[in-house]
Design an enzyme around this catalytic site. Sequence first.
Site, PDB file in Angstrom:
ATOM      1  N   LYS A   1       0.298  12.777 -17.918  1.00  0.00           N
ATOM      2  CA  LYS A   1      -0.736  13.775 -18.039  1.00  0.00           C
ATOM      3  C   LYS A   1      -2.060  13.205 -17.501  1.00  0.00           C
ATOM      4  CE  LYS A   1      -3.289  14.074 -21.755  1.00  0.00           C
ATOM      5  NZ  LYS A   1      -4.212  12.973 -22.043  1.00  0.00           N
TER       6      LYS A   1
ATOM      7  N   ASP B   1      -8.368  16.754 -21.565  1.00  0.00           N
ATOM      8  CA  ASP B   1      -7.718  15.515 -22.018  1.00  0.00           C
ATOM      9  C   ASP B   1      -6.765  15.773 -23.182  1.00  0.00           C
ATOM     10  OD1 ASP B   1      -7.321  12.690 -21.994  1.00  0.00           O
ATOM     11  OD2 ASP B   1      -8.688  12.482 -23.702  1.00  0.00           O
TER      12      ASP B   1
ATOM     13  N   ASP C   1       0.843  -1.192   0.000  1.00  0.00           N
ATOM     14  CA  ASP C   1       0.000   0.000   0.000  1.00  0.00           C
ATOM     15  C   ASP C   1       0.878   1.241   0.000  1.00  0.00           C
ATOM     16  OD1 ASP C   1      -1.904   2.051   0.794  1.00  0.00           O
ATOM     17  OD2 ASP C   1      -3.221   0.332   1.184  1.00  0.00           O
TER      18      ASP C   1
ATOM     19  N   LYS D   1     -14.009  12.679 -30.001  1.00  0.00           N
ATOM     20  CA  LYS D   1     -14.107  11.217 -30.063  1.00  0.00           C
ATOM     21  C   LYS D   1     -15.383  10.853 -30.807  1.00  0.00           C
ATOM     22  CE  LYS D   1     -11.434  10.127 -25.923  1.00  0.00           C
ATOM     23  NZ  LYS D   1     -10.291   9.414 -26.503  1.00  0.00           N
TER      24      LYS D   1
ATOM     25  N   GLU E   1     -10.826  11.347 -33.473  1.00  0.00           N
ATOM     26  CA  GLU E   1     -10.737   9.915 -33.158  1.00  0.00           C
ATOM     27  C   GLU E   1     -12.059   9.277 -33.527  1.00  0.00           C
ATOM     28  OE1 GLU E   1      -8.216   8.893 -29.489  1.00  0.00           O
ATOM     29  OE2 GLU E   1      -9.350  10.655 -28.892  1.00  0.00           O
TER      30      GLU E   1
ATOM     31  N   LYS F   1       6.034  11.880 -30.646  1.00  0.00           N
ATOM     32  CA  LYS F   1       5.697  11.382 -31.984  1.00  0.00           C
ATOM     33  C   LYS F   1       6.663  11.952 -33.008  1.00  0.00           C
ATOM     34  CE  LYS F   1       0.725  10.838 -31.237  1.00  0.00           C
ATOM     35  NZ  LYS F   1      -0.005   9.784 -31.921  1.00  0.00           N
TER      36      LYS F   1
ATOM     37  N   HIS G   1       2.611  12.714 -24.732  1.00  0.00           N
ATOM     38  CA  HIS G   1       3.169  11.732 -25.682  1.00  0.00           C
ATOM     39  C   HIS G   1       3.176  12.267 -27.118  1.00  0.00           C
ATOM     40  CE1 HIS G   1      -1.002  10.417 -26.504  1.00  0.00           C
ATOM     41  NE2 HIS G   1      -0.533   9.877 -27.614  1.00  0.00           N
TER      42      HIS G   1
ATOM     43  N   HIS H   1      -2.006  18.094 -25.928  1.00  0.00           N
ATOM     44  CA  HIS H   1      -1.533  17.677 -27.252  1.00  0.00           C
ATOM     45  C   HIS H   1      -1.750  18.781 -28.298  1.00  0.00           C
ATOM     46  CE1 HIS H   1      -1.325  13.932 -25.254  1.00  0.00           C
ATOM     47  NE2 HIS H   1      -2.487  13.434 -25.591  1.00  0.00           N
TER      48      HIS H   1
HETATM   49  P1  NDP Z   1      -5.506   3.260 -14.234  1.00  0.00           P
HETATM   50  O1  NDP Z   1      -6.824   3.743 -13.707  1.00  0.00           O
HETATM   51  O2  NDP Z   1      -5.506   2.033 -15.051  1.00  0.00           O
HETATM   52  O3  NDP Z   1      -4.558   3.155 -12.956  1.00  0.00           O
HETATM   53  C1  NDP Z   1      -3.221   2.810 -12.992  1.00  0.00           C
HETATM   54  C2  NDP Z   1      -2.830   2.141 -11.717  1.00  0.00           C
HETATM   55  O4  NDP Z   1      -2.678   3.071 -10.680  1.00  0.00           O
HETATM   56  C3  NDP Z   1      -3.827   1.153 -11.198  1.00  0.00           C
HETATM   57  O5  NDP Z   1      -3.676  -0.053 -11.872  1.00  0.00           O
HETATM   58  C4  NDP Z   1      -3.494   1.094  -9.733  1.00  0.00           C
HETATM   59  O6  NDP Z   1      -2.630   0.018  -9.536  1.00  0.00           O
HETATM   60  C5  NDP Z   1      -2.674   2.349  -9.462  1.00  0.00           C
HETATM   61  N1  NDP Z   1      -3.184   3.176  -8.366  1.00  0.00           N
HETATM   62  C6  NDP Z   1      -2.434   3.661  -7.390  1.00  0.00           C
HETATM   63  N2  NDP Z   1      -3.155   4.409  -6.556  1.00  0.00           N
HETATM   64  C7  NDP Z   1      -4.398   4.398  -7.007  1.00  0.00           C
HETATM   65  C8  NDP Z   1      -5.603   4.998  -6.547  1.00  0.00           C
HETATM   66  N3  NDP Z   1      -5.639   5.742  -5.447  1.00  0.00           N
HETATM   67  N4  NDP Z   1      -6.719   4.778  -7.262  1.00  0.00           N
HETATM   68  C9  NDP Z   1      -6.690   4.008  -8.377  1.00  0.00           C
HETATM   69  N5  NDP Z   1      -5.568   3.410  -8.828  1.00  0.00           N
HETATM   70  C10 NDP Z   1      -4.415   3.617  -8.156  1.00  0.00           C
HETATM   71  O7  NDP Z   1      -4.863   4.480 -15.005  1.00  0.00           O
HETATM   72  P2  NDP Z   1      -4.144   4.515 -16.394  1.00  0.00           P
HETATM   73  O8  NDP Z   1      -3.155   3.434 -16.483  1.00  0.00           O
HETATM   74  O9  NDP Z   1      -5.172   4.645 -17.450  1.00  0.00           O
HETATM   75  O10 NDP Z   1      -3.422   5.931 -16.326  1.00  0.00           O
HETATM   76  C11 NDP Z   1      -2.262   6.131 -15.558  1.00  0.00           C
HETATM   77  C12 NDP Z   1      -1.769   7.548 -15.796  1.00  0.00           C
HETATM   78  O11 NDP Z   1      -1.489   7.701 -17.174  1.00  0.00           O
HETATM   79  C13 NDP Z   1      -2.809   8.612 -15.453  1.00  0.00           C
HETATM   80  O12 NDP Z   1      -2.143   9.750 -15.014  1.00  0.00           O
HETATM   81  C14 NDP Z   1      -3.462   8.875 -16.801  1.00  0.00           C
HETATM   82  O13 NDP Z   1      -4.043  10.138 -16.849  1.00  0.00           O
HETATM   83  C15 NDP Z   1      -2.264   8.755 -17.716  1.00  0.00           C
HETATM   84  N6  NDP Z   1      -2.591   8.440 -19.096  1.00  0.00           N
HETATM   85  C16 NDP Z   1      -3.257   7.294 -19.401  1.00  0.00           C
HETATM   86  C17 NDP Z   1      -3.554   7.004 -20.714  1.00  0.00           C
HETATM   87  C18 NDP Z   1      -4.240   5.731 -21.094  1.00  0.00           C
HETATM   88  O14 NDP Z   1      -4.448   5.530 -22.290  1.00  0.00           O
HETATM   89  N7  NDP Z   1      -4.596   4.872 -20.153  1.00  0.00           N
HETATM   90  C19 NDP Z   1      -3.181   7.926 -21.818  1.00  0.00           C
HETATM   91  C20 NDP Z   1      -2.455   9.080 -21.378  1.00  0.00           C
HETATM   92  C21 NDP Z   1      -2.185   9.315 -20.061  1.00  0.00           C
HETATM   93  P3  NDP Z   1      -2.528  -0.736  -8.160  1.00  0.00           P
HETATM   94  O15 NDP Z   1      -3.876  -0.665  -7.495  1.00  0.00           O
HETATM   95  O16 NDP Z   1      -2.115  -2.128  -8.512  1.00  0.00           O
HETATM   96  O17 NDP Z   1      -1.477   0.002  -7.413  1.00  0.00           O
HETATM   97  C1  BG6 Z   2      -4.435  10.525 -24.733  1.00  0.00           C
HETATM   98  C2  BG6 Z   2      -5.855  10.804 -24.355  1.00  0.00           C
HETATM   99  O1  BG6 Z   2      -3.567  11.434 -24.133  1.00  0.00           O
HETATM  100  O2  BG6 Z   2      -4.305  10.632 -26.152  1.00  0.00           O
HETATM  101  C3  BG6 Z   2      -6.795   9.850 -25.042  1.00  0.00           C
HETATM  102  O3  BG6 Z   2      -5.988  10.665 -22.943  1.00  0.00           O
HETATM  103  C4  BG6 Z   2      -6.569   9.877 -26.538  1.00  0.00           C
HETATM  104  O4  BG6 Z   2      -8.154  10.170 -24.761  1.00  0.00           O
HETATM  105  C5  BG6 Z   2      -5.095   9.680 -26.848  1.00  0.00           C
HETATM  106  O5  BG6 Z   2      -7.330   8.817 -27.109  1.00  0.00           O
HETATM  107  C6  BG6 Z   2      -4.828   9.846 -28.339  1.00  0.00           C
HETATM  108  O6  BG6 Z   2      -3.497   9.533 -28.615  1.00  0.00           O
HETATM  109  P1  BG6 Z   2      -3.062   9.070 -30.075  1.00  0.00           P
HETATM  110  O7  BG6 Z   2      -1.600   8.883 -29.966  1.00  0.00           O
HETATM  111  O8  BG6 Z   2      -3.817   7.802 -30.347  1.00  0.00           O
HETATM  112  O9  BG6 Z   2      -3.472  10.167 -31.010  1.00  0.00           O
END
Ligand code: NDP
Ligand code: BG6
Length: 468
Positions: free
Chosen positions: A145, A232, A90, A323, A213, A179, A175, A237
Site C-alpha cells: 500500500k 495512509d 538499476d 499520529k 498512534e 492482524k 497489513h 486500514h
Molecule cells: P523506502 O523509501 O525505504 O524504499 C524502499 C526501497 O525501494 C529503497 O530502499 C530503494 O532501494 C527502493 N527503490 C526502488 N526504486 C526506487 C525509487 N525510484 N526511489 C526510491 N527508492 C526506490 O520505502 P519503504 O520501505 O518505507 O516502503 C516500501 C513500500 O511499502 C511502499 O510502497 C510503502 O508505501 C509501503 N509501506 C511501508 C511501510 C513502512 O512502515 N515503511 C508501511 C506500510 C507500507 P534500492 O535503492 O536499494 O533499490
Molecule cells: C501503516 C501506515 O500502513 O500503518 C503507518 O503507513 C502506520 O503510518 C502503520 O503507522 C500503523 O500500523 P500498526 O500495525 O502499527 O497499527
Amino acid sequence: MLVDTHQPTADALVLFGSTGDLAKRKLFPALYHLERTDQLNVPVIGVARSDWSDEAFCQHAHDAIIAADPHADAAVLEPLMKRLDLIQGDYADQSTWETLRDTLDRHSSSNAVFYMAIPPSMFPEVARRLASVGLNERGRIVVEKPFGRDYESAVQLNTTLHTVFPEERIFRIDHYLGKESVEDLLVFRFSNTMLEPIWNRRYVRSVQVTMSESIGVEGRGSFYDGVGAIRDVLQNHLLQVVALLAMEPPAGPEPQFLSDEKAKVMTAMSAIDPSRLVRGQYVGYRDEPGVAADSQVETYVAAQVTIESWRWAGVPWFVRVGKGLTTAATEAVIEFHSPPRMLFDEAGGPPPGRNLVRLRLGKRDGVTFTLQAKTPGPHLDSQDVDVSVDFAAALGERSEAYERLLSDALRGSPRRFARQDVVEQTWRVVQPALDTPGPVHPYFRGTWGPAEAERLLGNGDHWLAPSI
Ligand code: NDP
Ligand code: BG6
C-alpha cells in the site's frame, strides 16, 4: 470455517526494496519467524539499486532481525542467511531483469512471489519489466500500500497491472487484514449467534472506530508529506475494519465470498461528505525532516461515514485516525440504544448508561462489554460495569501480521489480501475529501486531536477514549 482456494506454493521469494524501511522493520523479522517455524523453504532474492555486496545485504538483514528481537536464535539465523541472495542493478537496465530470470532459472523456480516493497510509483514499471523477461508467467506479485493516490489512479494501476498479471495473481497488502485481532471480527460476529439479532439499525445507535498512534511520522516525513492520514490509513486500514464490522455473512467459505460481501457493503457506503470530515496536523509536524515548512497535509482525520444498507441506514459511523495522539490504540465501539425508560426507579435517579461493545484491535486486543448493573444502595439506579477479555491472556500470543501475510503469499492463499473492486470502492468513498480537503486544524501532541472533531458527533455525544 473460511477455506482457501490456494494457488500453487511458491518456490522463491523475490524482494524488491530489500534495502528499504519496510524490509528492515517488518519483512526481515517476519522472514525470521517463518524460518523458525519451518514455513520458509525457498530462496530469498533481494533486488536493489544500492551498491551492496551479498555480505552487506546479509549483515543488514541480520541487524534488522536482531533489532526486532535481540534474542533471535543463531540456529535459525544461520539457515536464513544462507537463503539470501542479492541482485544489484538499476531497474532501468534490462540486464538486471535478465540476471533475475537467470537466477530464478538457477534455482529451478517456476512460481515465485515478487514482493514490491518499493515506492508505489515504481509498481507499474517493475510489473512491466518482469513481463519483459517472461517472469509474469512464473509467479504472482505482492503489492504494498498505498494502492493508488485516488480513485482514478487506483483504477489506472489496476488496469496497468492487469495487462501483465491476472487479478488472481495480484496480492494487495493491507497489513490490517493480516492482524489476528482484525480477522477476529469475522469470528466474533459470525460465531456468536447472540450478536446477530442486535447487530443492526434497530439496536445500534452509533459506531466509533479510533486508530490512534502516539508516535509521529518517525523519519518517514518525506513519504508521509505526499500522502497524509486519509490516504495512509483511512482509505485502507480503517475502511477495511468498517467493512468487516458492517458486512453481511459471506455466502460460503471460499475467499471470493468474503470479498463479495466487503464489496457490497463498500458499495452501499456513501462518499464522505467533506463537511462531515475534520483534518488536523500536530504542532511540530512541519519541523520533521522531509516535511514542507508550509505543509497542509493532515496527520489526523475524523469523519462520519454512512452506510445506506438495509442493516445500517440511519446509523452514524464515526471514524478517526491520527499520529501524535494520547495513546496507541485501535478500537471499534458499538453503542446500543438506551432502554426506553428506567423502570422501578422511584427516586428518579440518573438514566442508565448505554451498552457498549468495545473491540480492541491494537496490541492488547480483546473485547469489553459495558453493561448496566444496580448501584448498591436503596435505589434502583444503574451504573456501568465492564466484562472484559484480553485475548493474549485468554488465547496465548499470536503471530505478527506481516509474518502471516508473507506466509499466505508463499502458500498462494489470497484470503487476507484486498480485491480490486473493494480497493476501488474505498477510494470512491474518500475521493470528495481528497478533492475538497478543507482546512487543517493544529493540535498538540499527546492530545486527542483538534477540538473541531468533537463537533462532528452532535447530540451531546463525545468520542470515546479507547479502553486501554
Ligand atoms: P523506502 O523509501 O525505504 O524504499 C524502499 C526501497 O525501494 C529503497 O530502499 C530503494 O532501494 C527502493 N527503490 C526502488 N526504486 C526506487 C525509487 N525510484 N526511489 C526510491 N527508492 C526506490 O520505502 P519503504 O520501505 O518505507 O516502503 C516500501 C513500500 O511499502 C511502499 O510502497 C510503502 O508505501 C509501503 N509501506 C511501508 C511501510 C513502512 O512502515 N515503511 C508501511 C506500510 C507500507 P534500492 O535503492 O536499494 O533499490
Ligand atoms: C501503516 C501506515 O500502513 O500503518 C503507518 O503507513 C502506520 O503510518 C502503520 O503507522 C500503523 O500500523 P500498526 O500495525 O502499527 O497499527
